[in-house]
Design a protein around this motif. Structure first.
Motif, PDB file in Angstrom:
ATOM      1  N   GLY A 128       0.815  -1.207   0.000  1.00  0.00           N
ATOM      2  CA  GLY A 128       0.000   0.000   0.000  1.00  0.00           C
ATOM      3  C   GLY A 128       0.842   1.248   0.000  1.00  0.00           C
ATOM      4  O   GLY A 128       2.019   1.219   0.341  1.00  0.00           O
ATOM      5  N   THR A 129       0.236   2.311  -0.410  1.00  0.00           N
ATOM      6  CA  THR A 129       0.897   3.609  -0.380  1.00  0.00           C
ATOM      7  C   THR A 129      -0.074   4.615   0.206  1.00  0.00           C
ATOM      8  O   THR A 129      -1.282   4.428   0.155  1.00  0.00           O
ATOM      9  N   GLN A 130       0.454   5.659   0.735  1.00  0.00           N
ATOM     10  CA  GLN A 130      -0.406   6.743   1.209  1.00  0.00           C
ATOM     11  C   GLN A 130       0.098   8.047   0.630  1.00  0.00           C
ATOM     12  O   GLN A 130       1.291   8.243   0.456  1.00  0.00           O
ATOM     13  N   THR A 131      -0.846   8.917   0.332  1.00  0.00           N
ATOM     14  CA  THR A 131      -0.542  10.207  -0.260  1.00  0.00           C
ATOM     15  C   THR A 131      -1.191  11.292   0.583  1.00  0.00           C
ATOM     16  O   THR A 131      -2.350  11.164   0.974  1.00  0.00           O
ATOM     17  N   PHE A 132      -0.444  12.335   0.855  1.00  0.00           N
ATOM     18  CA  PHE A 132      -0.971  13.461   1.617  1.00  0.00           C
ATOM     19  C   PHE A 132      -2.084  14.116   0.819  1.00  0.00           C
ATOM     20  O   PHE A 132      -1.897  14.498  -0.326  1.00  0.00           O
ATOM     21  N   ALA A 133      -3.278  14.225   1.409  1.00  0.00           N
ATOM     22  CA  ALA A 133      -4.435  14.777   0.711  1.00  0.00           C
ATOM     23  C   ALA A 133      -4.717  16.222   1.098  1.00  0.00           C
ATOM     24  O   ALA A 133      -5.390  16.942   0.369  1.00  0.00           O
ATOM     25  N   GLY A 134      -4.237  16.658   2.247  1.00  0.00           N
ATOM     26  CA  GLY A 134      -4.479  18.037   2.662  1.00  0.00           C
ATOM     27  C   GLY A 134      -4.456  18.164   4.173  1.00  0.00           C
ATOM     28  O   GLY A 134      -4.289  17.197   4.896  1.00  0.00           O
ATOM     29  N   GLY A 135      -4.629  19.365   4.624  1.00  0.00           N
ATOM     30  CA  GLY A 135      -4.636  19.598   6.060  1.00  0.00           C
ATOM     31  C   GLY A 135      -4.545  21.074   6.362  1.00  0.00           C
ATOM     32  O   GLY A 135      -4.443  21.905   5.468  1.00  0.00           O
ATOM     33  N   GLY A 136      -4.574  21.369   7.627  1.00  0.00           N
ATOM     34  CA  GLY A 136      -4.478  22.754   8.036  1.00  0.00           C
ATOM     35  C   GLY A 136      -4.645  22.894   9.529  1.00  0.00           C
ATOM     36  O   GLY A 136      -4.802  21.920  10.254  1.00  0.00           O
ATOM     37  N   CYS A 137      -4.609  24.110   9.958  1.00  0.00           N
ATOM     38  CA  CYS A 137      -4.746  24.430  11.375  1.00  0.00           C
ATOM     39  C   CYS A 137      -6.192  24.229  11.808  1.00  0.00           C
ATOM     40  O   CYS A 137      -7.116  24.651  11.117  1.00  0.00           O
ATOM     41  N   THR A 138      -6.386  23.572  12.946  1.00  0.00           N
ATOM     42  CA  THR A 138      -7.744  23.350  13.442  1.00  0.00           C
ATOM     43  C   THR A 138      -8.151  24.346  14.520  1.00  0.00           C
ATOM     44  O   THR A 138      -9.303  24.371  14.933  1.00  0.00           O
ATOM     45  N   ASP A 139      -7.214  25.159  14.976  1.00  0.00           N
ATOM     46  CA  ASP A 139      -7.506  26.186  15.982  1.00  0.00           C
ATOM     47  C   ASP A 139      -6.609  27.380  15.689  1.00  0.00           C
ATOM     48  O   ASP A 139      -5.448  27.408  16.079  1.00  0.00           O
ATOM     49  N   CYS A 140      -7.130  28.373  14.988  1.00  0.00           N
ATOM     50  CA  CYS A 140      -6.320  29.480  14.473  1.00  0.00           C
ATOM     51  C   CYS A 140      -6.171  30.670  15.417  1.00  0.00           C
ATOM     52  O   CYS A 140      -5.677  31.711  15.013  1.00  0.00           O
ATOM     53  N   ASP A 141      -6.582  30.538  16.668  1.00  0.00           N
ATOM     54  CA  ASP A 141      -6.408  31.633  17.621  1.00  0.00           C
ATOM     55  C   ASP A 141      -4.998  31.562  18.204  1.00  0.00           C
ATOM     56  O   ASP A 141      -4.612  30.546  18.780  1.00  0.00           O
ATOM     57  N   PRO A 142      -4.209  32.642  18.071  1.00  0.00           N
ATOM     58  CA  PRO A 142      -2.863  32.623  18.659  1.00  0.00           C
ATOM     59  C   PRO A 142      -2.937  32.434  20.177  1.00  0.00           C
ATOM     60  O   PRO A 142      -3.759  33.048  20.847  1.00  0.00           O
ATOM     61  N   VAL A 143      -2.102  31.547  20.688  1.00  0.00           N
ATOM     62  CA  VAL A 143      -2.095  31.234  22.112  1.00  0.00           C
ATOM     63  C   VAL A 143      -0.654  31.214  22.591  1.00  0.00           C
ATOM     64  O   VAL A 143       0.237  30.768  21.876  1.00  0.00           O
ATOM     65  N   THR A 144      -0.442  31.698  23.814  1.00  0.00           N
ATOM     66  CA  THR A 144       0.870  31.624  24.440  1.00  0.00           C
ATOM     67  C   THR A 144       0.848  30.476  25.437  1.00  0.00           C
ATOM     68  O   THR A 144      -0.042  30.393  26.282  1.00  0.00           O
ATOM     69  N   ARG A 145       1.832  29.597  25.304  1.00  0.00           N
ATOM     70  CA  ARG A 145       1.959  28.461  26.218  1.00  0.00           C
ATOM     71  C   ARG A 145       3.351  28.480  26.834  1.00  0.00           C
ATOM     72  O   ARG A 145       4.292  29.011  26.257  1.00  0.00           O
TER      73      ARG A 145
END
Length: 55
Positions: free
Chosen positions: A3-20
């Motif tokens: 089998g092979t896998q190919t990257f299909a997409g993605g992105g940030c799921t929480d776009c609020d800047p946070v300081t940790r």
């Protein structure tokens, strides 16, 4: 089966800047949580040991 896998997409799921605090240091990032998706294809192994046809 192979089998092979190919990257299909993605992105940030929480776009609020946070300081940790990491290792005692304050770090601000525009995104701390990412999502990535992949598509998978599976191939069945084949055995083809027939002789090559003469040209």
């Amino acid at each position: 089966m192979l089998g092979t896998q190919t990257f299909a997409g993605g992105g940030c799921t929480d776009c609020d800047p946070v300081t940790r605090t990491v290792g005692g240091m304050s770090i601000t990032r525009p995104c701390w949580a990412w999502e990535r998706s992949y598509t998978c294809a599976t191939y069945a192994a084949k055995q083809d040991c027939s002789e090559v046809a003469a040209a």
